[in-house]
Design a protein around this motif. Structure first.
Motif, short mmCIF file in Angstrom:
data_model
loop_
_atom_site.label_atom_id
_atom_site.label_comp_id
_atom_site.label_asym_id
_atom_site.label_seq_id
_atom_site.Cartn_x
_atom_site.Cartn_y
_atom_site.Cartn_z
N LEU A 35 0.84 -1.21 0.00
CA LEU A 35 0.00 0.00 0.00
C LEU A 35 0.87 1.26 0.00
O LEU A 35 0.62 2.20 -0.75
N GLU A 36 1.89 1.25 0.84
CA GLU A 36 2.72 2.45 0.95
C GLU A 36 3.53 2.68 -0.34
O GLU A 36 3.75 3.81 -0.73
N LEU A 37 3.93 1.60 -1.00
CA LEU A 37 4.62 1.77 -2.29
C LEU A 37 3.70 2.42 -3.31
O LEU A 37 4.14 3.10 -4.23
N LEU A 38 2.38 2.17 -3.16
CA LEU A 38 1.39 2.76 -4.07
C LEU A 38 0.91 4.13 -3.57
O LEU A 38 -0.04 4.70 -4.10
N SER A 39 1.57 4.64 -2.51
CA SER A 39 1.20 5.92 -1.89
C SER A 39 -0.22 5.92 -1.33
O SER A 39 -0.88 6.94 -1.29
N ILE A 40 -0.70 4.77 -0.91
CA ILE A 40 -1.98 4.68 -0.21
C ILE A 40 -1.66 4.57 1.28
O ILE A 40 -0.70 3.89 1.66
N SER A 41 -2.49 5.23 2.11
CA SER A 41 -2.08 5.36 3.51
C SER A 41 -2.28 4.08 4.31
O SER A 41 -3.19 3.96 5.13
N GLY A 42 -1.42 3.14 4.08
CA GLY A 42 -1.47 1.86 4.80
C GLY A 42 -1.13 2.01 6.27
O GLY A 42 -1.83 1.50 7.14
N ILE A 43 -0.05 2.73 6.53
CA ILE A 43 0.40 2.87 7.93
C ILE A 43 -0.66 3.57 8.77
O ILE A 43 -0.97 3.14 9.89
N GLU A 44 -1.25 4.64 8.22
CA GLU A 44 -2.27 5.40 8.99
C GLU A 44 -3.47 4.51 9.28
O GLU A 44 -3.97 4.46 10.42
N ASN A 45 -3.98 3.83 8.27
CA ASN A 45 -5.14 2.97 8.47
C ASN A 45 -4.82 1.83 9.45
O ASN A 45 -5.63 1.51 10.32
N LEU A 46 -3.64 1.28 9.29
CA LEU A 46 -3.26 0.16 10.17
C LEU A 46 -3.18 0.61 11.62
O LEU A 46 -3.72 -0.04 12.52
N SER A 47 -2.52 1.73 11.83
CA SER A 47 -2.33 2.21 13.19
C SER A 47 -3.69 2.46 13.87
O SER A 47 -3.91 2.05 15.01
N LEU A 107 -7.51 -1.52 4.19
CA LEU A 107 -6.57 -2.60 4.51
C LEU A 107 -6.91 -3.90 3.80
O LEU A 107 -6.12 -4.84 3.78
N LEU A 108 -8.11 -3.93 3.20
CA LEU A 108 -8.51 -5.12 2.43
C LEU A 108 -7.94 -5.06 1.00
O LEU A 108 -7.76 -6.08 0.35
N ILE A 109 -7.70 -3.83 0.52
CA ILE A 109 -7.33 -3.65 -0.90
C ILE A 109 -6.15 -4.52 -1.34
O ILE A 109 -6.24 -5.22 -2.35
N ASN A 131 -14.89 3.34 -6.10
CA ASN A 131 -14.71 2.24 -7.06
C ASN A 131 -13.24 2.04 -7.39
O ASN A 131 -12.50 3.01 -7.60
N PHE A 132 -12.86 0.78 -7.47
CA PHE A 132 -11.47 0.44 -7.77
C PHE A 132 -11.44 -0.66 -8.84
O PHE A 132 -12.33 -1.51 -8.87
N LEU A 133 -10.40 -0.64 -9.65
CA LEU A 133 -10.15 -1.76 -10.55
C LEU A 133 -8.74 -2.26 -10.23
O LEU A 133 -7.76 -1.53 -10.37
N LEU A 134 -8.68 -3.48 -9.76
CA LEU A 134 -7.40 -4.04 -9.32
C LEU A 134 -6.88 -4.96 -10.41
O LEU A 134 -7.60 -5.84 -10.89
N ASN A 135 -5.63 -4.74 -10.78
CA ASN A 135 -5.12 -5.41 -11.97
C ASN A 135 -3.89 -6.25 -11.65
O ASN A 135 -2.77 -5.75 -11.65
N LEU A 136 -4.11 -7.53 -11.37
CA LEU A 136 -3.02 -8.51 -11.23
C LEU A 136 -1.91 -8.06 -10.29
O LEU A 136 -0.75 -8.35 -10.51
N ASN A 137 -2.28 -7.36 -9.24
CA ASN A 137 -1.32 -6.88 -8.24
C ASN A 137 -0.28 -5.94 -8.85
O ASN A 137 0.80 -5.77 -8.29
N LYS A 138 -0.62 -5.36 -10.03
CA LYS A 138 0.35 -4.47 -10.68
C LYS A 138 -0.02 -3.00 -10.40
O LYS A 138 0.82 -2.20 -10.09
N PHE A 139 -1.30 -2.67 -10.62
CA PHE A 139 -1.71 -1.30 -10.32
C PHE A 139 -3.19 -1.25 -9.95
O PHE A 139 -3.92 -2.22 -10.12
#
Lengths: 204, 553
Positions: A35-47, A107-109, A131-139
């Motif tokens: 998540l953090e590599l994708l600049s999505i706030s993983g750390i904030e949500n997790l904490s 955190l599910l993404i 809405n999200f479109l998730l593509n093979l763990n690439k983007f």
């Protein structure tokens, strides 16, 4: 700047400290890093999530079906994500499924993104109005500004496996193909005879 | 053609066997030297005062790629000098910088690198280390050089290094570049390359520093450290428990290391006609290597006993096998291997296995390139598999472990934890110390055994996904079982928490792959080693012979 390695390690340890098993903590470590590599706030949500659930009971699905509900409780994103990922073939079979009420769905993404990779198909994910479109763990393609986004709870999560289909019209493809043929050389009879590996006749 | 297979993981992956491994041509510091031959070297900055304190920068270059070692040498009170990882000050601190550091970079690093764990570096830095002088030899060497003499060879032999590092960090620690940033670089194609590079360049710094101090003390009469003596000085290293969890936490990497060794052995044993030159190379290395054993100093009873066993094994091998064998026999190496397997202890077997690789660059070098691993590719659990599959995997791969009685307090006497003070791994007695509820997941044997019992009570036709929905507490063990199915050398086939655990067996395994020599246990939990002793000096790299590791004074 914190490194990916630090993010993974600290997320894993914090998740364990909040009461989750090591195997789940390992999943979370990988996910927050991604998540953090994708600049999505993983750390904030997790904490925030770990602060909320530390020492408390959390819930995952007991089975995966079209409609998933554990009223009056809400789903834990870790147990739910792990169950979906583990049940990849069943999710692919069901194609469309709904989860009712899930905590910290951001955190599910990464679980769904990995699921897309496991199945080899894009997945549409709807978290309430996002809405999200998730593509093979690439983007991840989305209509939502994910930077700094924190969602404490989503009422409805929809997961829809996409069949591997083109995202463009045949007509547009044909136009592009025509243009690509302009890199080819017109074959004269002489070239037909001399430039190919095999002969003109091949009757043996 | 005899039936030659890889050796059985259940025999090779025991702690006592892994704790008997020796360096070989596969070891990273040897493969690094082979790879480093055609790099350009420069001393870019050397601003040390007359006592040897200050800053130095060395750069190495290949094609357009430059790496720079930035060194900070500091004054250290003797009461502050400690080999323990819990120390906070060191005689010198080092960082390998990606490219050529600017003045601003050096200033930034000067503020942070000497602080090590409490400092912060950036993605522009690749590896980080610190080291203390060997009090026994450093001053003696400077004094001797300043008075126009070379240091006493006996002292040099006894110690073997001027400085001893206490940790070498990489892969994202304390802000260092993550592995993903550098893993595709073509000029560094083996595990721990940049750690090996740092240590090798630090060695050069230690020579330059003693020469500099001696010259400052006596500008007219001081002499330089002779190349022969310098070549026989390596870099010491004190290693504690930090390395032990690493080999448990990186199962596919561990597999790739051990598999490479096993594959090399299999290919060598499969040679039908051994060439005389290859045989002579084996014999030559074997002969020279025995000098290492004779100069191996340790106060550890545990290690002294191991050395005695090794010496006895090698004498037996020479008298009973080497003197009587028929060179023209087909599959000579295979016969030799079958003999040592039957006649020698684990120490002797693994020593000779390492020696067998010496003549075979063509076998070893391609394997070196396969010793890294992409762990994430094997992380996901195949939830669609059946419980019966998992039971089979455990029965096939962990049968020795299933024999251990984990209800016995002896078998679960220890627990692994991370210390709050230093965030480093530790092991302690479960019944005597507090904290076992915070145990790290390093007791794989116990957890697999627990998993097996639970699986036996579960419907075997259910999927793993279904099993995990109510058994996530064993998820980490399930993951490992599916890894070992594909990577048979990924797991230590032993109890890592029993009362008989000797943690340094785990350290020695890793250190042997690093290429360390002269293991000197200081307790059952930490040891000293020597790296690069005998290695070519920087100006000798181009013409070096890969058997340098057996060169000694």
């Amino acid at each position: 700047m914190r490194t990916s390695s630090e993010i993974e390690t600290i997320s894993k340890r914090a998740t364990k400290a909040a009461g989750f098993p090591w195997g789940i903590a390992e999943e979370v470590g990988k996910n927050i890093k991604s998540l953090e590599l994708l600049s999505i706030s993983g750390i904030e949500n997790l904490s925030l999530y770990l602060e909320q659930v530390k020492g408390k009971e959390t819930f995952g699905p007991k089975e995966i079906s079209k409609e998933n509900n554990i009223k009056p409780n809400s789903f834990c994103p870790f147990y739910t994500g792990s169950a979906l990922l583990d049940s990849a073939s069943k999710v692919e079979e069901i194609k469309k499924l709904t989860l009712h009420s899930i905590n910290f769905p951001i955190l599910l993404i990464p679980f769904i993104n990995r699921l897309s990779d496991r199945i080899g198909k894009k997945i549409k994910l709807q978290i309430d109005d996002h809405n999200f479109l998730l593509n093979l763990n690439k983007f991840i393609a989305t209509d939502t500004n994910l930077m700094g986004l924190i969602i404490e709870n989503a009422k409805i999560i929809k997961i829809e496996i996409q069949e591997n289909e083109d995202s463009f019209k045949d007509k547009v493809w044909d136009q592009l193909y025509e243009l690509s043929t302009e890199t080819f050389v017109e074959e004269t009879d002489r070239l037909k005879e001399n430039a190919a590996g095999a002969g003109l006749a091949d009757n043996d | 053609m005899p039936d030659i297979n890889h050796r059985n993981p259940k025999e090779i992956m025991t702690l006592s066997r892994l704790g008997s491994f020796y360096q070989s041509k596969l070891s990273f510091l040897r493969s690094f030297i082979r790879e480093f031959k055609d790099w350009e070297f420069n001393k870019d900055l050397f601003e040390l005062d007359e006592s040897g304190y200050g800053t130095a920068v060395y750069s190495v270059k290949k094609n357009s790629r430059v790496y720079s070692l930035v060194c900070f040498a500091n004054e250290l009170n003797s009461t502050e000098r400690s080999d323990r990882v819990i120390a906070t000050k060191w005689d010198a601190a080092f960082v390998l910088h990606d490219g050529i550091p600017t003045k601003d970079d050096i200033e930034r690093l000067k503020e942070n690198v000497p602080k090590q764990e409490v400092g912060r570096v950036s993605y522009k830095e690749l590896t980080l280390s610190r080291a203390n002088k060997s009090v026994r030899i450093f001053e003696h060497t400077v004094d001797a050089l300043a008075s126009g003499q070379q240091p006493d060879e006996t002292i040099v032999k006894d110690v073997g290094y001027l400085y001893r590092t206490t940790a070498v960090y990489g892969s994202g620690k304390f802000g260092l570049a993550d592995r993903y940033r550098i893993k595709e670089r073509s000029e560094i194609c083996g595990p721990f390359r940049l750690e090996m590079m740092l240590v090798y360049l630090v060695r050069q710094f230690t020579f330059d520093q003693v020469n500099h101090i001696a010259k400052s003390r006596n500008p007219t009469s001081a002499v330089k450290l002779s190349d022969d003596i310098a070549r026989n000085l390596g870099i010491g290293n004190s290693t504690g428990l930090g390395m032990a969890p690493f080999i448990v936490n990186h199962p596919t990497l561990l597999h790739n290391w051990i598999y490479s060794r096993e594959e090399a052995l299999k290919q060598i044993r499969s040679i039908e006609k051994v060439e005389i030159n290859d045989f002579n190379k084996f014999k030559e290395c074997f002969e020279k290597s025995k000098l290492n054993i004779n100069t191996w100093k340790t106060d550890s009873e545990y290690q002294i006993n191991k050395i005695k066993i090794l010496i006895k094994d090698l004498e037996h091998f020479e008298k009973k096998y080497l003197l009587n064998f028929e060179f023209n026999e087909k599959f000579l190496w295979n016969k030799l291997y079958l003999w040592i397997e039957n006649e020698l202890s684990e120490e002797g077997i693994e020593y000779i296995v390492s020696m067998l690789m010496e003549p075979y660059d063509n076998i070893v070098n391609p394997l070196v390139e396969k010793m890294s691993s992409e762990e994430d590719l094997h992380f996901d659990i195949p939830g669609e598999r059946l419980v019966s599959d998992l039971i089979d995997i455990i029965q096939i791969n962990y049968s020795n472990i299933l024999d251990i009685d984990f209800n016995s307090s002896e078998e679960i006497a220890n627990f692994w934890f991370i210390s709050k003070n230093k965030e480093e791994p530790r092991v302690a007695n479960r019944y005597e110390e507090e904290g076992s509820e915070l145990e790290q997941p390093l007791a794989i044997a116990r957890d697999v055994s627990k998993l097996f019992k639970r699986l036996k009570d579960y419907s075997s036709s259910k999927t793993i996904a279904e099993f995990l929905m109510s058994n996530n507490d064993l998820r980490h063990a399930v993951r490992r079982c599916f890894i070992i199915e594909k990577f048979p050398y990924s797991e230590i086939q032993d109890n890592t928490i029993g009362s008989k655990l000797v943690p340094i067996d785990m350290l020695r395994l890793k250190l042997s792959f690093f290429g360390a020599q002269k293991f000197d246990p200081r307790s059952d939990k930490w040891l000293r080693i020597n790296m690069y002793q005998g290695a070519p000096l920087i100006n000798e790299l181009k013409n070096t012979d890969d058997t340098w590791i057996y060169n000694r004074l």
